[in-house]
Design a protein around this motif. Structure first.
Motif, PDB file in Angstrom:
ATOM      1  N   VAL A 113       0.846  -1.186   0.000  1.00 21.03           N
ATOM      2  CA  VAL A 113       0.000   0.000   0.000  1.00 21.03           C
ATOM      3  C   VAL A 113       0.885   1.241   0.000  1.00 21.03           C
ATOM      4  O   VAL A 113       1.777   1.383   0.840  1.00 21.03           O
ATOM      5  CB  VAL A 113      -0.935   0.021   1.233  1.00 21.03           C
ATOM      6  CG1 VAL A 113      -1.733   1.320   1.288  1.00 21.03           C
ATOM      7  CG2 VAL A 113      -1.861  -1.188   1.230  1.00 21.03           C
ATOM      8  N   LYS A 114       0.634   2.123  -0.961  1.00 21.41           N
ATOM      9  CA  LYS A 114       1.328   3.403  -1.022  1.00 21.41           C
ATOM     10  C   LYS A 114       0.427   4.462  -0.390  1.00 21.41           C
ATOM     11  O   LYS A 114      -0.795   4.296  -0.346  1.00 21.41           O
ATOM     12  CB  LYS A 114       1.629   3.767  -2.492  1.00 21.41           C
ATOM     13  CG  LYS A 114       2.601   2.821  -3.157  1.00 21.41           C
ATOM     14  CD  LYS A 114       2.841   3.269  -4.587  1.00 21.41           C
ATOM     15  CE  LYS A 114       3.856   2.354  -5.255  1.00 21.41           C
ATOM     16  NZ  LYS A 114       4.140   2.812  -6.619  1.00 21.41           N
ATOM     17  N   ASP A 117      -2.712   5.282  -2.119  1.00 21.26           N
ATOM     18  CA  ASP A 117      -3.738   4.242  -2.162  1.00 21.26           C
ATOM     19  C   ASP A 117      -4.763   4.403  -1.031  1.00 21.26           C
ATOM     20  O   ASP A 117      -5.851   3.848  -1.104  1.00 21.26           O
ATOM     21  CB  ASP A 117      -3.117   2.849  -2.032  1.00 21.26           C
ATOM     22  CG  ASP A 117      -2.225   2.481  -3.195  1.00 21.26           C
ATOM     23  OD1 ASP A 117      -2.459   2.999  -4.302  1.00 21.26           O
ATOM     24  OD2 ASP A 117      -1.293   1.681  -3.000  1.00 21.26           O
ATOM     25  N   ARG A 118      -4.393   5.137   0.014  1.00 22.82           N
ATOM     26  CA  ARG A 118      -5.270   5.308   1.165  1.00 22.82           C
ATOM     27  C   ARG A 118      -6.331   6.360   0.863  1.00 22.82           C
ATOM     28  O   ARG A 118      -6.073   7.348   0.206  1.00 22.82           O
ATOM     29  CB  ARG A 118      -4.469   5.731   2.382  1.00 22.82           C
ATOM     30  CG  ARG A 118      -3.509   4.672   2.842  1.00 22.82           C
ATOM     31  CD  ARG A 118      -2.856   5.075   4.154  1.00 22.82           C
ATOM     32  NE  ARG A 118      -1.922   4.045   4.563  1.00 22.82           N
ATOM     33  CZ  ARG A 118      -0.612   4.165   4.493  1.00 22.82           C
ATOM     34  NH1 ARG A 118      -0.073   5.296   4.044  1.00 22.82           N
ATOM     35  NH2 ARG A 118       0.163   3.188   4.876  1.00 22.82           N
TER      36      ARG A 118
END
Length: 120
Positions: A113-114, A117-118
């Motif tokens: 997860v980058k 991506d949140r």
């Protein structure tokens, strides 16, 4: 480019408890071949490590509490090591992972997860 974690899952202790030195050296040679194949195909290894025996692990239970000795999960399969790999070609990365899967452990590949991506 996406980043993935390649988890090596199986009997993490068999390399130290049941394999002869010749078997270990042959296995390590395959892991070296895996790394060479990744580089040759344009994948970039950004991190990773082999992990020590699960008996050396410490566990904090869900919800918190005192740390205890032993494996992190009630399972015969444990994570024995991992690679972090940057790639644009997941399918080719999965093909390369067949090299280490052939040694008898499972392999799980998961995208990292980058921050973007949140959800905000």
């Amino acid at each position: 480019m996406a980043e993935y974690v390649v988890l090596i899952i199986g009997d993490a202790d068999r390399w130290w408890s049941t394999m002869s030195m010749d078997q270990r050296q042959a296995g390590y040679a395959e892991y070296n071949r895996f790394g060479e194949e990744l580089a040759k195909r344009g994948h970039k290894v950004t991190g990773g490590a082999e992990l020590h025996a699960t008996s050396e692990g410490r566990r904090i239970p869900p919800g918190g509490g005192p740390a205890t000795d032993g494996p992190f999960a009630e399972s015969t399969e444990q994570v024995g090591g991992f690679y972090q790999v940057e790639t644009d070609d997941l399918e080719d990365l999965l093909e390369c992972c067949q090299i280490i899967a052939a040694l008898g452990d499972g392999v799980q590949v998961r995208r990292v997860v980058k921050p973007e991506d949140r959800e905000p």
